[in-house]
Scaffold this motif. Structure first.
Motif, PDB file in Angstrom:
ATOM      1  N   THR A   1      -4.440   7.106  -0.637  1.00 52.16           N
ATOM      2  CA  THR A   1      -3.953   5.729  -0.587  1.00 52.16           C
ATOM      3  C   THR A   1      -4.155   5.061  -1.941  1.00 52.16           C
ATOM      4  OG1 THR A   1      -6.091   4.856   0.167  1.00 52.16           O
ATOM      5  CG2 THR A   1      -4.510   5.518   1.862  1.00 52.16           C
ATOM      6  N   GLY A   2      -3.336   4.053  -2.190  1.00 57.27           N
ATOM      7  CA  GLY A   2      -3.440   3.310  -3.442  1.00 57.27           C
ATOM      8  C   GLY A   2      -2.356   2.265  -3.523  1.00 57.27           C
ATOM      9  N   LYS A   3      -2.203   1.695  -4.704  1.00 55.73           N
ATOM     10  CA  LYS A   3      -1.153   0.716  -4.944  1.00 55.73           C
ATOM     11  C   LYS A   3       0.141   1.449  -5.308  1.00 55.73           C
ATOM     12  CE  LYS A   3      -3.704  -2.947  -4.366  1.00 55.73           C
ATOM     13  NZ  LYS A   3      -3.464  -3.838  -3.206  1.00 55.73           N
TER      14      LYS A   3
ATOM     15  N   THR B   1       0.847  -1.195   0.000  1.00 53.67           N
ATOM     16  CA  THR B   1       0.000   0.000   0.000  1.00 53.67           C
ATOM     17  C   THR B   1       0.882   1.244   0.000  1.00 53.67           C
ATOM     18  OG1 THR B   1      -1.694  -1.176   1.273  1.00 53.67           O
ATOM     19  CG2 THR B   1      -1.836   1.227   1.240  1.00 53.67           C
TER      20      THR B   1
ATOM     21  N   LYS C   1      -8.657   8.155  -2.668  1.00 56.64           N
ATOM     22  CA  LYS C   1      -7.978   7.120  -3.422  1.00 56.64           C
ATOM     23  C   LYS C   1      -7.102   7.787  -4.487  1.00 56.64           C
ATOM     24  CE  LYS C   1      -9.659   3.246  -1.704  1.00 56.64           C
ATOM     25  NZ  LYS C   1      -8.788   2.231  -1.057  1.00 56.64           N
ATOM     26  N   LEU C   2      -5.890   7.286  -4.655  1.00 55.82           N
ATOM     27  CA  LEU C   2      -5.023   7.823  -5.698  1.00 55.82           C
ATOM     28  C   LEU C   2      -5.699   7.670  -7.054  1.00 55.82           C
ATOM     29  CD1 LEU C   2      -1.482   6.552  -4.657  1.00 55.82           C
ATOM     30  CD2 LEU C   2      -2.125   8.918  -5.074  1.00 55.82           C
TER      31      LEU C   2
ATOM     32  N   SER D   1       0.848   2.567  -8.978  1.00 61.58           N
ATOM     33  CA  SER D   1       0.159   3.703  -9.578  1.00 61.58           C
ATOM     34  C   SER D   1       0.968   4.988  -9.487  1.00 61.58           C
ATOM     35  CB  SER D   1      -1.209   3.909  -8.906  1.00 61.58           C
ATOM     36  OG  SER D   1      -1.042   4.249  -7.535  1.00 61.58           O
TER      37      SER D   1
ATOM     38  N   SER E   1      -8.286   9.400  -7.923  1.00 63.33           N
ATOM     39  CA  SER E   1      -9.704   9.704  -7.766  1.00 63.33           C
ATOM     40  C   SER E   1      -9.882  10.870  -6.817  1.00 63.33           C
ATOM     41  CB  SER E   1     -10.475   8.489  -7.233  1.00 63.33           C
ATOM     42  OG  SER E   1     -11.804   8.834  -6.891  1.00 63.33           O
TER      43      SER E   1
END
Length: 232
Positions: A116-118, A103, A225-226, A121, A228
């Motif tokens: 937050t995100g992967k 994460t 969200k990254l 990305s 978004s």
């Protein structure tokens, strides 16, 4: 006259063939020497960064081509294999970029916001200094060319992505000729934006706790969200 022209042509072709026969192996030797030099430098970088973790102080310059504007930032960073990083920005404003390899968190306390995100990305293919979390990525992801030494006598490498999977189009490294520390990383993208990361005060032989890279989201912050603008 015709005999003279013919004789001259034969002599020219003979010289050309002889020159070609000599120059092709010579060119191959030059290419082999350059490849060997790159392999040697990369091997020494991999040995230097072979421990479980390290830390550094950094300065960052980001040039935004569309706005013709340069932004500067400073802070410190800590890394641990595999794929764990924490970038603590101190100026021009506080910011934290942390990943545990699964994460990614980007925390901006002044905005009371966390994204937050992967990691892929934001940090895919070496972007954002992520190649420091695994320097073997340099060989895997890039075609590397030695471009010579700079005014300080340090090695300079040009990195071209083997696959254009994102906006990153090329990168560059400056490597200490004495210690083989990575002193500078330069990234350029398809929009002609450029990011330069300079490192100093590198400390090797560290083995930071995994908890160092496990970010706990503070209560009351806005969560996004990254990629978004929608809140969780």
């Amino acid at each position: 006259m015709k005999k003279y022209i013919a004789a001259s042509m034969i002599m020219f072709l003979s010289c050309f063939i002889l020159f070609s026969a000599v120059s092709v192996p010579a060119a191959e030797k030059v290419a082999e020497k350059a490849k060997s030099q790159v392999d040697d430098i990369l091997s020494k970088i991999e040995a230097r960064y072979g421990g479980p973790g390290f830390s550094a102080v950094f300065t960052q310059k980001s040039y935004l081509a569309a706005m013709q504007m340069t932004e500067e930032a400073t802070g410190s960073a800590i890394f641990k294999k595999p794929g764990k990083m924490k970038w603590t920005y101190e100026t021009p404003e506080k910011q934290l970029i942390v990943t545990d390899g699964v994460t990614l968190w980007i925390y901006r306390p002044e905005d009371s916001q966390v994204m937050t995100g992967k990691p892929e990305s934001y940090l895919a293919d070496g972007k954002g200094g992520s190649l420091l979390s695994d320097v073997k990525m340099i060989r895997k992801k890039f075609d590397v060319t030695y471009t010579g030494k700079n005014a300080n006598g340090d090695h300079e490498l040009k990195l071209m992505p083997k696959e254009l999977t994102g906006a990153l189009t090329k990168a560059g490294l400056v490597i200490s000729a004495q210690s083989f520390d990575i002193l500078k990383i330069v990234y350029e993208n398809e929009y002609q934006d450029k990011t330069e990361l300079n490192f100093k005060d590198l400390k090797f032989g560290l083995n930071p706790s995994d908890a160092e890279f496990d970010f706990k989201i503070p209560e009351g912050v806005h969560k996004l969200k990254l990629g978004s603008q929608e809140k969780d």
